[in-house]
Scaffold this active site. Structure first.
Site, mmCIF file in Angstrom:
data_model
loop_
_atom_site.group_PDB
_atom_site.id
_atom_site.type_symbol
_atom_site.label_atom_id
_atom_site.label_comp_id
_atom_site.label_asym_id
_atom_site.label_seq_id
_atom_site.Cartn_x
_atom_site.Cartn_y
_atom_site.Cartn_z
ATOM 1 N N CYS A 119 -4.805 2.331 -3.861
ATOM 2 C CA CYS A 119 -3.560 2.812 -3.243
ATOM 3 C C CYS A 119 -2.414 1.831 -3.448
ATOM 4 C CB CYS A 119 -3.757 3.095 -1.754
ATOM 5 S SG CYS A 119 -4.907 4.440 -1.426
ATOM 6 N N GLN A 128 -5.129 -5.159 6.950
ATOM 7 C CA GLN A 128 -6.110 -6.071 6.361
ATOM 8 C C GLN A 128 -6.133 -7.437 7.045
ATOM 9 O OE1 GLN A 128 -8.284 -5.122 4.195
ATOM 10 N NE2 GLN A 128 -7.411 -3.176 3.551
ATOM 11 N N HIS A 176 0.855 -1.175 0.000
ATOM 12 C CA HIS A 176 0.000 0.000 0.000
ATOM 13 C C HIS A 176 0.897 1.233 0.000
ATOM 14 C CE1 HIS A 176 -2.889 2.961 1.604
ATOM 15 N NE2 HIS A 176 -3.860 2.119 1.289
ATOM 16 N N LYS A 189 -10.981 0.024 9.929
ATOM 17 C CA LYS A 189 -11.165 -1.222 9.202
ATOM 18 C C LYS A 189 -11.596 -2.373 10.115
ATOM 19 C CE LYS A 189 -7.594 0.025 5.810
ATOM 20 N NZ LYS A 189 -8.460 0.394 4.685
ATOM 21 N N ASP A 206 2.556 -4.385 8.180
ATOM 22 C CA ASP A 206 1.319 -3.642 7.944
ATOM 23 C C ASP A 206 0.168 -4.639 8.054
ATOM 24 O OD1 ASP A 206 -0.914 -2.389 6.972
ATOM 25 O OD2 ASP A 206 -0.049 -1.807 5.051
#
Length: 420
Positions: free
Chosen positions: A374, A208, A128, A231, A205
């Site tokens: 992104c 998600q 991202h 999220k 990261d």
């Protein structure tokens, strides 16, 4: 988890999300843009309202009742986040505005002070922008070199290529856990183990992955991990950074101002202990309390149950999409249990531009994402200017997938008639 159980899970939680019970263009809303942001359960909305109606005061600085209650809720949420990702201590959880700020915190506080000319930072082509641009800025100022792990033939993390990039020059590996475009689940424990063998630090990261599966930072053994509240059923404007204590203690403050200080003099200042050293100014109090409420909500359902349910939905979604000849899917096909990928799919449909497709589906009440998500470098890598993306969460149902598939087929047929 059986099909009956998974349907029971969806039926149990949907009533908790007021926003899902509306019409869009006179059609029942089918919300399939969860990778961009999740919807908020009533428990989170009520937590926000309760704070503003009964406890609204600044934290840490007051001794009056409202400030004490606000502080207890604000710091209590930190404890909840720490437990949620299995951090060893609450001091390892730093509140940030979002995951982007958390990555920038590491980039500027650690990267600018530790990376030198010739040092190497390993990223992937699927990152991202939020886990790419900060390291570009750091490399421009320090002379560090960025290297990128490419994809396998199935468009997954190429572990062999990663191994070939590692060397004694590698100082940092920053990698996404779950690609927001390809949906692949990267082997972060193995990535971390290999990186540590070369003395490199590891940043994950997890935007998600934290909302969708159990996360254990101690099992991963990463040095930093970032997450984004919006999220994972929490409000916007709140995220978090997990870091190992020794690293966080060695890193200088990221921003200066109130709240992150111990003592201030005209010519110098001393700084607060962790985690407040990195939390300058009045924090996002209500949003942090909302994050704590979201963690409570997700924990009450069980992240293992959420993950199992989403795996079943993923298999069903791909089963239906694979029957449409015009659909080209990016990222790996799910294995027998969908343990290799998340509950999202990016795709194209021949001559139909993703933005046109998204507009048509919106008229049917279906919300999907269209664009580069992104991840512009990744889209160039896979030779796609943009893609459509449908992303699921535990409140979605098979019936909503059926509605999406039916409308997708109608849209393809409609555009086929136009373009001949």
């Amino acid at each position: 988890m059986t099909i009956a159980q998974e349907r029971t899970l969806a039926s149990k939680v949907r009533a908790d999300f007021p926003i899902l019970h509306q019409t869009v263009h006179d059609k029942p809303l089918v919300y399939l843009d969860n990778a961009a942001t999740s919807q908020k359960p009533r428990a989170v909305l009520e937590a926000l309202q309760h704070y503003y109606q009964t406890d609204n005061a600044n934290v840490h600085r007051g001794v009056h009742t409202l400030s004490s209650r606000a502080t207890d809720s604000y710091e209590g949420a930190r404890d909840k986040v720490a437990a949620f990702v299995n951090a060893e201590s609450r001091e390892q959880i730093v509140y940030t505005r979002n995951a982007s700020e958390a990555i920038n915190l590491v980039a500027y506080s650690w990267g600018m002070n530790h990376l030198q000319a010739g040092d190497e930072v390993i990223l992937t082509v699927m990152e991202h922008h939020s886990n790419l641009i900060p390291w570009q800025l750091v490399s421009q100022r320090t002379g560090a070199v960025l290297k990128f792990v490419e994809l396998t033939d199935t468009q997954e993390f190429d572990l062999d290529h990663f191994k070939s990039l590692l060397s004694n020059k590698t100082k940092l590996v920053a990698v996404v856990h779950v690609s927001n475009t390809l949906g692949c689940i990267n082997p972060v424990e193995e990535i971390t183990r290999l990186a540590h063998q070369h003395g490199a630090r590891v940043l994950i990261d997890a935007c998600q992955s934290v909302p969708h599966m159990p996360i254990d930072v101690q099992a991963i053994d990463c040095d930093w991990l970032v997450g984004s509240g919006h999220k994972m059923c929490a409000p916007t404007g709140i995220g978090f950074l997990y870091g190992k204590l020794d690293l966080l203690r060695s890193m200088p403050p990221f921003l200066g101002g109130g709240e992150m200080i111990a003592d201030v003099f005209l010519d110098h200042s001393t700084y607060a202990d962790l985690p407040h050293k990195f939390e300058a100014g009045t924090p996002a109090i209500a949003e942090a309390i909302g994050l704590g409420a979201a963690v409570d909500y997700l924990t009450s359902i069980g992240m293992d149950k959420i993950h199992a349910y989403e795996q079943e939905l993923t298999l069903y979604l791909f089963e239906q999409l694979n029957q449409i000849p015009e659909v080209q899917i990016y990222g790996p096909q799910p294995n027998a249990t969908a343990s290799n990928r998340a509950a999202l799919v990016s795709f194209t449909t021949g001559a139909v531009h993703p933005h046109d497709l998204s507009t048509i589906l919106d008229q049917a009440g279906i919300a999907i994402r269209a664009g580069h998500h992104c991840t512009q470098p990744l889209h160039r890598y896979i030779n796609a200017q943009s893609t459509a993306r449908a992303s699921l969460y535990f409140y979605n149902t098979r019936e909503e997938i059926d509605t999406f598939i039916a409308s997708l087929k109608e849209a393809i047929e409609f555009f086929s008639g136009i373009f001949g």
